[in-house]
Scaffold this active site. Structure first.
Site: not given
Ligand code: PEP
Length: 259
Positions: A10-12, A96, A98, A166, A172, A214, A235
């Site tokens: 997931n590049w966000k 998600h 976010e 998640e 994050g 993470s 992410g």
């Molecule tokens: C995500 O965007 O779903 C995610 C898990 O981000 P990260 O790996 O940066 O915590």
């Protein structure tokens, strides 16, 4: 249960240019194409979607980060499941945290799930509590998210369904703050139990469960091995082809070890 590992990137809202997006995609594809038992699903921002979809391969797929439930119409800024499909996408992340934070409700998520499945896209449904409590209320929270998202889905579509657990408190953060594999295993069992109650054992068994929050090359092995998950949703680390290569290699090696 599928023996494949599934790793979702997931590049966000990254990277900042199409050139950088192409570079990251190609670097990852070089690795992903060589893996025997791991499928990689790259989810770039919508603006890069169609360009990168042309570069997708048998092992490295393209997914959207979100979609809207109508196929077309006056919905400024949205993209539909038909657009994702006709632009070469095979997967979509729905729900998600976010996006939930921006106001997406369980009802909206259910509409998105149904629209995506109708187009035969594979849904990567994100669920997870904001915080843990001593009384286990987070379990009912996760159960409600699942029940609501799955409401009205036809069982024939279950094979196009992936769950990404998640926990919001783990997203994050540093890899030390991610969930431990053994704790993930408890959650994995719980999610399977809820799915069994909803869909019956046969269907519940076929739905892959991923962990996200993470993930790095330092904790991937513990989560995959001790969490017994079918893969990972990654992410920030998926934007760094060197780090992501390590995660993919660990995931593929774990499958081999388990055989
Ligand atoms: C995500 O965007 O779903 C995610 C898990 O981000 P990260 O790996 O940066 O915590």
């Amino acid at each position: 249960m599928k023996s494949q590992r599934l790793i979702v990137a997931n590049w966000k809202m990254n990277p900042e240019t199409p050139e950088a997006a192409r570079e990251i995609f190609l670097a990852t594809r070089r690795v992903g194409d060589k893996l025997k038992r791991t499928e990689t699903i790259m989810c770039p921002p919508a603006i890069y979607f169609a360009g990168l979809a042309k570069l997708a391969s048998k092992k490295v797929h393209i997914g959207a980060q979100n979609l809207f439930w109508e196929n077309s119409g006056s919905y400024t800024g949205e993209i539909s499941s038909t657009m994702v499909k006709s632009s070469g996408g095979s997967h979509v992340i729905v729900g998600h945290s976010e996006r939930r934070e921006l106001g997406e409700t369980n009802e909206m998520i259910n509409k998105k799930v149904l629209a995506a499945l109708k187009q035969e896209l594979t849904v990567i449904l994100c669920i997870g509590e904001k915080e843990r409590d001593a009384h286990g209320e987070y379990l009912s929270f996760v159960k409600q998210q699942l029940g609501s998202a799955l409401s009205g889905i036809q069982k024939k579509f279950v094979e196009n369904f992936i769950i990404a657990y998640e926990p919001v408190w783990a997203i994050g953060k540093s890899d030390r703050e991610a969930m431990k594999g053994s704790d993930m295993y408890e959650m994995y069992i719980y999610i399977k139990k809820v799915l069994t109650e909803m869909l019956g054992r046969e269907y519940a068994e076929t739905i892959p469960v991923l962990y996200g929050g993470s993930v790095s090359a330092l904790n991937a092995e513990d989560i995959l091995n001790n969490g017994h998950v079918n893969g990972l949703l990654v992410g920030r680390q998926s934007l760094d082809p060197i780090q992501f290569k390590d995660i993919l290699t660990i995931a593929d090696a774990q499958v081999k070890a388990a055989k």
